[in-house]
Design an enzyme around this catalytic site. Structure first.
Site, PDB file in Angstrom:
ATOM      1  CB  ALA A  17      -4.902   3.806  12.155  1.00 56.56           C
ATOM      2  CG  ASN A  89      -3.240   1.483   5.697  1.00 53.02           C
ATOM      3  OD1 ASN A  89      -2.579   0.583   5.158  1.00 53.02           O
ATOM      4  ND2 ASN A  89      -4.165   1.228   6.626  1.00 53.02           N
ATOM      5  CB  SER A 141      -2.223  -3.549  -4.234  1.00 43.82           C
ATOM      6  OG  SER A 141      -2.313  -4.933  -4.453  1.00 43.82           O
ATOM      7  CG  ASN A 148      -5.445 -11.141  -8.205  1.00 50.22           C
ATOM      8  OD1 ASN A 148      -5.109 -12.176  -8.776  1.00 50.22           O
ATOM      9  ND2 ASN A 148      -5.799 -11.114  -6.938  1.00 50.22           N
ATOM     10  CE1 TYR A 154      -7.349  -3.523  -2.575  1.00 52.18           C
ATOM     11  CE2 TYR A 154      -5.885  -4.772  -4.013  1.00 52.18           C
ATOM     12  CZ  TYR A 154      -6.126  -4.139  -2.812  1.00 52.18           C
ATOM     13  OH  TYR A 154      -5.158  -4.126  -1.844  1.00 52.18           O
ATOM     14  CB  ALA A 155      -6.757  -4.185 -10.614  1.00 50.25           C
ATOM     15  CB  ALA A 156      -9.683   0.163 -11.665  1.00 53.07           C
ATOM     16  CB  ALA A 157      -9.021   1.430  -6.547  1.00 50.28           C
ATOM     17  CE  LYS A 158      -4.800  -0.785  -2.559  1.00 48.65           C
ATOM     18  NZ  LYS A 158      -4.708   0.218  -1.466  1.00 48.65           N
TER      19      LYS A 158
HETATM   20  N1  LIG Z   1      -2.332  -7.016   3.489  1.00 51.15           N
HETATM   21  C1  LIG Z   1      -1.734  -7.024   2.311  1.00 51.15           C
HETATM   22  O1  LIG Z   1      -0.946  -7.915   1.976  1.00 51.15           O
HETATM   23  C2  LIG Z   1      -1.996  -5.931   1.333  1.00 51.15           C
HETATM   24  C3  LIG Z   1      -1.507  -6.056   0.025  1.00 51.15           C
HETATM   25  C4  LIG Z   1      -1.667  -5.013  -0.864  1.00 51.15           C
HETATM   26  C5  LIG Z   1      -2.307  -3.857  -0.449  1.00 51.15           C
HETATM   27  N2  LIG Z   1      -2.805  -3.766   0.815  1.00 51.15           N
HETATM   28  C6  LIG Z   1      -3.449  -2.517   1.200  1.00 51.15           C
HETATM   29  O2  LIG Z   1      -3.008  -2.151   2.498  1.00 51.15           O
HETATM   30  C7  LIG Z   1      -4.006  -1.356   3.120  1.00 51.15           C
HETATM   31  C8  LIG Z   1      -4.296  -1.901   4.513  1.00 51.15           C
HETATM   32  O3  LIG Z   1      -4.818  -3.202   4.368  1.00 51.15           O
HETATM   33  P1  LIG Z   1      -4.824  -4.303   5.527  1.00 51.15           P
HETATM   34  O4  LIG Z   1      -4.285  -5.526   4.921  1.00 51.15           O
HETATM   35  O5  LIG Z   1      -4.231  -3.759   6.753  1.00 51.15           O
HETATM   36  O6  LIG Z   1      -6.407  -4.490   5.660  1.00 51.15           O
HETATM   37  P2  LIG Z   1      -7.380  -4.555   6.921  1.00 51.15           P
HETATM   38  O7  LIG Z   1      -8.695  -4.939   6.372  1.00 51.15           O
HETATM   39  O8  LIG Z   1      -6.756  -5.373   8.005  1.00 51.15           O
HETATM   40  O9  LIG Z   1      -7.430  -3.030   7.442  1.00 51.15           O
HETATM   41  C9  LIG Z   1      -8.036  -2.013   6.697  1.00 51.15           C
HETATM   42  C10 LIG Z   1      -8.543  -0.948   7.640  1.00 51.15           C
HETATM   43  O10 LIG Z   1      -9.104   0.116   6.834  1.00 51.15           O
HETATM   44  C11 LIG Z   1     -10.340   0.504   7.421  1.00 51.15           C
HETATM   45  N3  LIG Z   1     -11.201   1.111   6.410  1.00 51.15           N
HETATM   46  C12 LIG Z   1     -11.793   0.486   5.369  1.00 51.15           C
HETATM   47  N4  LIG Z   1     -12.539   1.351   4.673  1.00 51.15           N
HETATM   48  C13 LIG Z   1     -12.419   2.561   5.287  1.00 51.15           C
HETATM   49  C14 LIG Z   1     -12.949   3.827   5.057  1.00 51.15           C
HETATM   50  N5  LIG Z   1     -13.803   4.055   4.031  1.00 51.15           N
HETATM   51  N6  LIG Z   1     -12.613   4.849   5.877  1.00 51.15           N
HETATM   52  C15 LIG Z   1     -11.783   4.635   6.919  1.00 51.15           C
HETATM   53  N7  LIG Z   1     -11.255   3.434   7.212  1.00 51.15           N
HETATM   54  C16 LIG Z   1     -11.575   2.407   6.395  1.00 51.15           C
HETATM   55  C17 LIG Z   1     -10.914  -0.782   7.980  1.00 51.15           C
HETATM   56  O11 LIG Z   1     -11.939  -0.517   8.945  1.00 51.15           O
HETATM   57  C18 LIG Z   1      -9.672  -1.437   8.555  1.00 51.15           C
HETATM   58  O12 LIG Z   1      -9.443  -1.038   9.891  1.00 51.15           O
HETATM   59  C19 LIG Z   1      -5.213  -1.362   2.188  1.00 51.15           C
HETATM   60  O13 LIG Z   1      -5.206  -0.191   1.394  1.00 51.15           O
HETATM   61  C20 LIG Z   1      -4.952  -2.575   1.314  1.00 51.15           C
HETATM   62  O14 LIG Z   1      -5.590  -2.479   0.067  1.00 51.15           O
HETATM   63  C21 LIG Z   1      -2.672  -4.775   1.704  1.00 51.15           C
END
Ligand SMILES: NC(=O)c1ccc[n+]([C@@H]2O[C@H](COP(=O)([O-])OP(=O)(O)OC[C@H]3O[C@@H](n4cnc5c(N)ncnc54)[C@H](O)[C@@H]3O)[C@@H](O)[C@H]2O)c1
Length: 245
Positions: A17, A89, A141, A148, A154-158
């Site tokens: 967050a 998230n 995702s 991708n 990442y694909a395996a995790a999601k």
């Molecule tokens: N932005 C997109 O279009 C998109 C698309 C598909 C999925 N997602 C997913 O949405 C989520 C948020 O992504 P975003 O785009 O806001 O990315 P972002 O990089 O802007 O934010 C991610 C946040 O997660 C925190 N974080 C990472 N690893 C962590 C951990 N081990 N413990 C605690 N915090 C941790 C980071 O410090 C960061 O503040 C992710 O799960 C991402 O995979 C995003």
């Protein structure tokens, strides 16, 4: 955007967050009257984004550390008295084609997305079960559904998160708990990191020809967390401008 959700009396925990989608989600719940626990492993950014508010408690936690996650959930319940909504998230990418991927790149991505969501869900459910009400929303995702290049980890995790969501939804459906996922598409640091050329090419593939704002992801999460969404569980809601059509 006018606020139409009412989460007064609810406690919401959002991981990742400190920025991006997680920050947007936490801000919408806060504006909708909830107490909000914001978790991130980036302590400096977390403190800068959330400098102090009586309804916000910030926890510097790495979600891949399951003991720290369990401890944080206890602290949230001690602070707020309940834990009603969890948004898993937090996420990272470590992109490269699979034949060049290191064990560390593989493990790190699975540990954050899958391990973190597992640890948080396991810790939160007993509190939701005793309250007879709960909402868990996971962030998956498009890549988790379709794959991708450069993102086998990442694909395996999601993809795993989708199966996890459906399984936990089945396990908790009798306890007033719903478990759902969103599949986002928003202009955040994770996305803009690809650079302007690739970003323009990616934008061209979106039927709506734009990436969303994090607030648009937050609105979908708030709906899934609402009273009105109480009969929806085990779904993946694409909030992606039509890319998954
Ligand atoms: N932005 C997109 O279009 C998109 C698309 C598909 C999925 N997602 C997913 O949405 C989520 C948020 O992504 P975003 O785009 O806001 O990315 P972002 O990089 O802007 O934010 C991610 C946040 O997660 C925190 N974080 C990472 N690893 C962590 C951990 N081990 N413990 C605690 N915090 C941790 C980071 O410090 C960061 O503040 C992710 O799960 C991402 O995979 C995003």
């Amino acid at each position: 955007m006018p606020i139409t959700f009412d989460f007064a009396g609810r406690t919401v925990l959002v991981t990742g967050a400190a920025q991006g989608i997680g920050e947007g989600i936490a801000r919408l719940f806060l504006a909708s009257g909830a107490k909000v626990a914001v978790l991130d492993r980036d302590a400096d950014r977390l403190a800068a984004t959330w400098p102090g508010h009586e309804s916000v408690h910030a926890f510097a936690v790495d979600v891949s550390d399951s003991a720290a996650v369990a401890h944080a959930v206890d602290d949230v319940v001690a602070w707020a008295g309940s834990l009603d909504v969890v948004v898993n998230n937090a996420g990272i990418t470590r992109d490269t084609v699979v034949w060049k991927m290191t064990d560390e790149q593989w493990r790190e991505v699975l540990d954050v997305h899958l391990g973190g969501t597992f640890a948080m869900t396991r810790a939160a459910i007993p509190h939701m079960r005793s309250a007879g009400w709960g909402r868990i929303i996971n962030v998956t995702s498009y890549t988790g559904m379709h794959g991708n290049i450069g993102q086998a980890n990442y694909a395996a995790a999601k993809g795993g998160l989708i199966a996890f969501t459906k399984t936990v939804a089945k396990e908790t459906a009798g306890f007033g708990i719903t478990v759902n996922a969103i599949s986002p598409n928003a202009a955040t640091a994770m996305v803009t990191a690809v650079g302007p050329e690739l970003l323009a090419a990616m934008t061209a593939t979106v039927p709506m020809r734009r990436f969303a704002e994090p607030a648009e992801m937050a609105a979908a999460v708030a709906f899934l967390a609402s009273e009105e969404a109480g009969y929806i569980t085990g779904v993946v809601l694409p909030v992606d401008g039509g890319i998954s059509m």
